[in-house]
Design an enzyme around this catalytic site. Structure first.
Site, PDB file in Angstrom:
ATOM      1  N   GLY A 139      55.170  -1.500 102.628  1.00 15.05           N
ATOM      2  CA  GLY A 139      55.262  -0.051 102.492  1.00 15.05           C
ATOM      3  C   GLY A 139      56.120   0.569 103.571  1.00 15.05           C
ATOM      4  O   GLY A 139      55.689   0.697 104.728  1.00 15.05           O
ATOM      5  N   PRO A 143      57.962   9.206  99.417  1.00 12.62           N
ATOM      6  CA  PRO A 143      58.575  10.113  98.434  1.00 12.62           C
ATOM      7  C   PRO A 143      59.726  10.929  99.028  1.00 12.62           C
ATOM      8  O   PRO A 143      60.741  11.139  98.381  1.00 12.62           O
ATOM      9  CB  PRO A 143      57.403  11.008  98.005  1.00 12.62           C
ATOM     10  CG  PRO A 143      56.199  10.150  98.204  1.00 12.62           C
ATOM     11  CD  PRO A 143      56.492   9.278  99.398  1.00 12.62           C
ATOM     12  N   ILE A 172      57.086   0.683  95.486  1.00 13.88           N
ATOM     13  CA  ILE A 172      56.647  -0.524  96.182  1.00 13.88           C
ATOM     14  C   ILE A 172      56.457  -1.667  95.182  1.00 13.88           C
ATOM     15  O   ILE A 172      55.547  -1.632  94.347  1.00 13.88           O
ATOM     16  CB  ILE A 172      55.316  -0.266  96.933  1.00 13.88           C
ATOM     17  CG1 ILE A 172      55.414   0.994  97.807  1.00 13.88           C
ATOM     18  CG2 ILE A 172      54.923  -1.492  97.756  1.00 13.88           C
ATOM     19  CD1 ILE A 172      56.506   0.974  98.854  1.00 13.88           C
ATOM     20  N   ARG A 278      82.475 -17.475  69.829  1.00 14.31           N
ATOM     21  CA  ARG A 278      82.606 -16.312  68.950  1.00 14.31           C
ATOM     22  C   ARG A 278      84.034 -16.234  68.399  1.00 14.31           C
ATOM     23  O   ARG A 278      84.999 -16.148  69.168  1.00 14.31           O
ATOM     24  CB  ARG A 278      82.277 -15.056  69.750  1.00 14.31           C
ATOM     25  CG  ARG A 278      82.581 -13.755  69.056  1.00 14.31           C
ATOM     26  CD  ARG A 278      81.633 -13.513  67.903  1.00 14.31           C
ATOM     27  NE  ARG A 278      81.802 -12.160  67.366  1.00 14.31           N
ATOM     28  CZ  ARG A 278      81.279 -11.770  66.210  1.00 14.31           C
ATOM     29  NH1 ARG A 278      80.568 -12.621  65.480  1.00 14.31           N
ATOM     30  NH2 ARG A 278      81.461 -10.537  65.792  1.00 14.31           N
ATOM     31  N   GLU A 373      66.414  -1.510  99.083  1.00  8.31           N
ATOM     32  CA  GLU A 373      66.791  -2.252 100.302  1.00  8.31           C
ATOM     33  C   GLU A 373      68.105  -1.738 100.870  1.00  8.31           C
ATOM     34  O   GLU A 373      68.957  -2.504 101.312  1.00  8.31           O
ATOM     35  CB  GLU A 373      66.921  -3.747 100.000  1.00  8.31           C
ATOM     36  CG  GLU A 373      65.639  -4.348  99.476  1.00  8.31           C
ATOM     37  CD  GLU A 373      64.798  -4.951 100.565  1.00  8.31           C
ATOM     38  OE1 GLU A 373      65.250  -4.970 101.726  1.00  8.31           O
ATOM     39  OE2 GLU A 373      63.682  -5.371 100.252  1.00  8.31           O
ATOM     40  N   GLY A 374      68.257  -0.417 100.870  1.00 10.19           N
ATOM     41  CA  GLY A 374      69.501   0.191 101.342  1.00 10.19           C
ATOM     42  C   GLY A 374      70.422   0.397 100.165  1.00 10.19           C
ATOM     43  O   GLY A 374      70.823  -0.567  99.514  1.00 10.19           O
TER      44      GLY A 374
END
Lengths: 394, 249
Positions: A139, A143, A172, A278, A373-374
């Site tokens: 954590g 917010p 989280i 394809r 994470e940034g």
């Protein structure tokens, strides 16, 4: 839904396998075998249902994906950082959500307990986290404090024989079913400390975040603390300040750089195979210039990222990888993977939007990975600050 | 009781096989090598027997140069106790059988598990030759194995059915899927890989044994040609093509 057979083979245009040890290759192949056996056949269905495949926790623990670089005396495998990276690469090749579970458990829960915890804390938690008996969450984000975690309002008050924890954490991973949470909170002096909160402590709840279009096979939630009494021995004693959680993020971001590479290679491998099968205008679409441009650019970007990431792994093994270097790799690789996923999706035409192929799932997952994470932009500013010596954050 | 598991180091089944320009050998560039699948069933069976208390030691053996060692390490990571590499590049099954027989003579094993064939050159002669040289019982195409003391009950696959045999140890088994099922095969875990670092891997020098069969040249099978459709009213043409071009009638 019948899952397609997982035919994945990794691209190795610059013969980089020659730069890995036999043990590294065995670790990579073992992880890939596990992903092909236990993840690929079921992951699409779980992602479609927006459900975390809980049965994978046992398998992840058995393979050794929880804390692979934690020493064996604490239940880890004692492997090096390149081994950890290769595992994250293979697991995210399967699904970013499953890799997220491993990243959180390894880098955000086990790492801080190992690096900042007391010997008692290490012995109490690490073996159970490594065996999957316990699942952890981390954590930091709140917010109102995402890119600016130092502004957090979650706090602890020293009540003599315990701390009183109040506040809320958001976005989280693993929150809804975590057994413990490593939570970052300010003390009365405004200093950030880590505390270990256990499920069952009064006032601690973990509501789930619903309606995600990304990381659907991973559970996300909130950590809410309403006058939670945290025993004093649950404070991580050996490091405090914003540098403590950021140290965890360095470890997790390093794993993400490898993981995103895995997702990119899966999209490329899928698109390459599809382009040879394809047929349009009487020949495989791989023979057309516009499709070749896409594939050629993909393999070029993947090869550059492979070189960047392996070098970062070497530096990490030597204890020399800087936060700036990790930021550069995380930012580059995730963005590269996202762009490859979008191009690969187009190459598959309508098939690309279905769950018959992994590309759209990777693409949607990577929208989270490029943010958590940034964010993509924040990592740019970290690099900017690193090369100029001037902070652009404030 | 000790179990020896003989392993071939073979290209992964999904590998695209190429030969060197002169056709004299496999071009191993970019090929990933694995434990021969038939041998992997035997290895898994051996580990299960050890875990059930029927065996005290499981040894993995490969005849090959140093390039096969990652495959032995994988066997160790899965759970074999020790490994042996007979340091040679075999050209013929008779050499492999002779070298393993010499090793077993110096280091006795009651049970030797081999695969029914190796999937690289489709060789299947080693287990039978080995049993003969060891003076041991031999069970081919084995799909079930149970031990009781020094006796073994073996289930074999035969044309149109199964055959149950009993044999006394020492026994050489040429096994395949059925010894264990695919779902029982093991993936090495990280702790196993770490443990494999320190498990013994002995390198044994081979004796001089001449190859009885020598490969001269390899060629890939001709790719499938496209289908030719012949009008149903033109059966004469069909007969002519089958006779003159396909030469099957």
């Amino acid at each position: 839904m019948a899952a397609r057979q997982d035919l994945y083979q990794h691209p190795d245009y610059y013969l980089m396998d020659e730069m890995l040890s036999d043990e590294h290759k065995l670790i990579r192949e073992a992880t890939r075998e596990w992903v092909k056996r236990d993840v690929s056949p079921i992951i699409e269905e779980y992602a479609q249902r927006a459900e975390f495949p809980k049965q994978l926790v046992k398998g992840l623990a058995e393979v050794g994906a929880f804390g692979p670089y934690i020493p064996t005396e604490y239940g880890g495998a004692g492997l090096d950082q390149i081994s950890y990276g290769l595992m994250m690469m293979e697991i995210e090749r399967g699904d970013s959500g499953v890799r997220s579970t491993c990243s959180v458990q390894s880098s955000l829960v086990m790492y801080p307990i190992y690096a900042y915890g007391s010997e008692e804390q290490r012995r109490k938690y690490l073996p159970k986290l490594a065996s999957g008996e316990m699942l952890g969450s981390f954590g930091l984000t709140e917010p109102n404090f995402g890119s600016n975690p130092g502004g957090m309002v979650t706090n602890i008050k020293d009540m003599g024989d315990h701390y009183l924890l109040n506040g809320a954490k958001m976005w989280i991973s693993n929150a809804p079913f975590c057994d413990i949470a490593v939570v970052w909170a300010k003390n009365e002096a405004g200093r950030i400390h880590g505390v270990i909160v256990e499920r069952g402590m009064e006032g601690f709840t973990t509501p789930e975040t619903h309606n995600k279009w990304s990381l659907r096979a991973s559970a996300t939630g909130e950590l809410v603390f309403d006058n939670v009494k945290v025993p004093k021995e649950n404070l991580l004693p050996n490091k405090s300040g914003l540098g403590a959680p950021l140290g965890c993020l360095d470890s997790a971001r390093y794993g993400i750089a490898w993981g995103a590479l895995g997702a990119a290679m899966d999209c490329y491998d899928t698109a390459l195979r599809y382009s040879k099968e394809r047929v349009q205008f009487d020949r495989p679409i791989g023979g057309f210039q516009l499709q070749q441009k896409k594939l050629a650019e993909m393999i070029t970007e993947i090869t550059k990222a492979q070189l960047l990431t392996l070098r970062l792994g070497q530096l990490k093994n030597e204890g020399r990888a800087t936060t700036g270097q990790i930021s550069m790799a995380k930012r580059n690789n995730v963005n590269m993977a996202l762009e490859i996923a979008r191009e690969a999706r187009q190459m598959l035409g309508g098939m690309g939007i279905t769950g018959d192929y992994p590309i759209m799932r990777h693409m949607m997952n990577l929208e989270s990975v490029v943010t958590y994470e940034g964010t993509h932009d924040i990592h740019l500013l970290i690099t900017g600050m690193d090369v100029t010596g001037l902070s652009a954050f404030k | 009781m000790k179990i020896l598991v003989c392993i071939s180091h073979v290209p992964d089944t999904t590998s695209k096989i190429q030969f060197t320009a002169d056709g004299a050998a496999l071009d191993a560039q970019g090929i990933q090598f694995v434990i021969n699948p038939h041998d992997e069933f035997g290895l898994t069976k051996a580990l299960q027997m050890k875990e059930a208390g029927l065996a005290t030691q499981v040894t993995a053996l490969i005849v090959g140069d140093a390039s096969v060692e990652p495959t032995l390490r994988k066997a160790l990571a899965i759970g074999a106790d020790d490994a042996v590499r007979i340091d040679a590049r075999p050209e013929s099954g008779n050499q492999v059988a002779q070298w393993i027989a010499e090793y077993v003579q110096a280091n006795p094993y009651e049970l030797v598990l081999c695969g029914i064939e190796s999937i690289d050159y489709n060789g299947g002669t080693v287990p039978g030759l080995l049993a003969h040289r060891m003076g041991a019982a031999f069970a081919n195409a084995c799909i079930g194995l149970e031990l009781s003391g020094t006796n073994a009950t073996v289930l074999r696959e035969i044309d149109g059915g199964k055959e149950k045999l009993t044999a006394s140890l020492p026994l050489v088994v040429a096994g395949k899927k059925g010894l264990v099922e695919e779902s029982e095969l093991r993936i090495p875990n990280m702790r196993g890989i770490m443990a494999a670092r320190t498990k013994p891997l002995a390198v044994v020098a081979p004796s001089a044994v001449a190859a009885q069969v020598v490969s001269k040249r390899f060629e890939k099978p001709v790719g499938r040609t496209s289908v030719r459709l012949i009008d149903k009213d033109n059966l004469g043409e069909l007969v002519r093509l089958l006779h003159e071009e396909a030469k099957v009638i």
